[in-house]
Design a protein around this motif. Sequence first.
Motif, PDB file in Angstrom:
ATOM      1  N   ASN A 179       0.683  -1.270  -0.028  1.00  0.00           N
ATOM      2  CA  ASN A 179      -0.055   0.027   0.089  1.00  0.00           C
ATOM      3  C   ASN A 179       0.768   1.406  -0.156  1.00  0.00           C
TER       4      ASN A 179
ATOM      5  N   SER B  99      -1.512   5.024  -3.947  1.00  0.00           N
ATOM      6  CA  SER B  99      -0.995   3.646  -4.091  1.00  0.00           C
ATOM      7  C   SER B  99      -0.627   3.223  -5.488  1.00  0.00           C
TER       8      SER B  99
ATOM      9  N   ASP C 183      -4.655  -2.532  -0.259  1.00  0.00           N
ATOM     10  CA  ASP C 183      -6.245  -2.375  -0.037  1.00  0.00           C
ATOM     11  C   ASP C 183      -6.838  -1.670  -1.439  1.00  0.00           C
TER      12      ASP C 183
ATOM     13  N   THR D 142      -7.255   2.261  -0.373  1.00  0.00           N
ATOM     14  CA  THR D 142      -6.210   3.291   0.050  1.00  0.00           C
ATOM     15  C   THR D 142      -6.178   4.467  -0.556  1.00  0.00           C
TER      16      THR D 142
END
Length: 373
Positions: free
Chosen positions: A35, A44, A65, A68
Motif C-alpha cells: 500500500n 497507491s 487495499d 487506500t
Amino acid sequence: MAKAKKKLLPKDFTTQLEAGDLDALKAVFDSCDVNARGGIFKQSALAFNECPDELVRWLVTQGADLSTPDSYGQTPLHARAGHWQGRIEVLLELGADVHSGENVRGTPLHMAAGIGNIHTARLLLNHGARVAALDGQGLTPLVYALQRCSNAGIEGMAAMAELLLEAAQAQAPKSARTFVDRIFKRRLEHPTPVTPEMKAHVQRIGTEFEFHRAGFNPDSVDATSVALEKLYALFDVPPVPRRTTHDGKSPIIANATRWQDQHQELWELLVPSKGAADTVQGEVVRISGRIRSELEGNGGVNWDASFKKMADAFLAHVASGVALPESALAEAREIVSEVKGQRGDTERLCALAVEWVGLNPKPEKLSTPSYHR
C-alpha cells in the motif's frame, strides 16, 4: 526481526510502469509495502492508470487495499475514473467500491462525469453507481459535470448529460415513475426534475460559447454547436442568441441604467474572445474587466508586467479624446497606482471605463498595444 517495508514508492515508479517489466515491478514490493504511496498525489500503486492489470491483481492477492486513499482522500477507483483514459475495469472486477466518497469528495462517477469520460461513466453505472449520489457540496455527478463544463467540453457534456439522465430514469423507483407519468400523461423525458441550477449551468455554458464563437476552432465549431443545441433540448433551455458585436463605425451606446450593466453590455459589444479590442473604447472596457477579474477573481496569481502595462494604458486612454473630468482622472491615477501593487478599487476602475466611453461614443481605432494579455 523483519525489516519494516517502505511506505513510499520509488521516485522512478512511474518510469518503471512505463517500462512495463512485470517482474521488476513486483520486485519493487520486496522493499515497499503493497500500500506504499507515491507520485504527486501520494497514491497507491493501484491508483496509477498505467499500472498493468496483472500487477494490480497480484498486489491485491498480496494484501493491497482497494480503498487506500491518496493525499486528497480519493481511492484508486476515483483516481482512474478521473483520468482521460479511465482504465477501471480491473478495479471493478476486484470489487472496488463505486459508492466511495458519497457526501464527501464525491464518487468515482463524479470524477468520470467531470472529465467527460463516457466509457468510464457507463462502466460505473453498470456496476451500480448511483446517479443521484451527492458530493460534499450537495452536487450530483450531472450537476458537478455541468458546473465544470467549458467550451472545449460541450460535445462530451451533451453525451454525458444524456447518459446520466437516462440512468436516472432507470434508477428511479417504479412507483415514482408511474406517478409522474400519470400526472403528465406521457413518458418522462427528464428522469429527474430539471432544476433551476441545471438550467442556469446550461445557460452559462451557452453564453460563454456564444461569446467565444467567432474565435472558436473552425474545425470543431459546427459539432460543438450541434452538441449545444442538444443540451438546450435536454434541459429545456431557450438557446442563447448569437452574439452581436459593434460594427466599428456607428456610435457606441450603452442602453442599460446601472453602470455595472452598462459595463457588461459594452463588454459583449466591444471585447473580442481573445486579444486586444479593435477600438480604444473596447480596450478601456476590456482592461478594466481583465484587471478586476484577475485581482478579485484569481487573487492576482497571473499578475505580471503585462497587467501593469495594461493599467498604464488604461490611464492614458481615459485621459485622451474627451478626457474624464480632472477629479475622476485623479481617482484613476490613484487606483492605477494601487492596482499595480495588486490592490485598489477595481469596481471603480470599471465604472470610470463606462464613464469615459459615454464621453467618447465615436469609435477610435486602437493601435497595437505593448502587452499581450
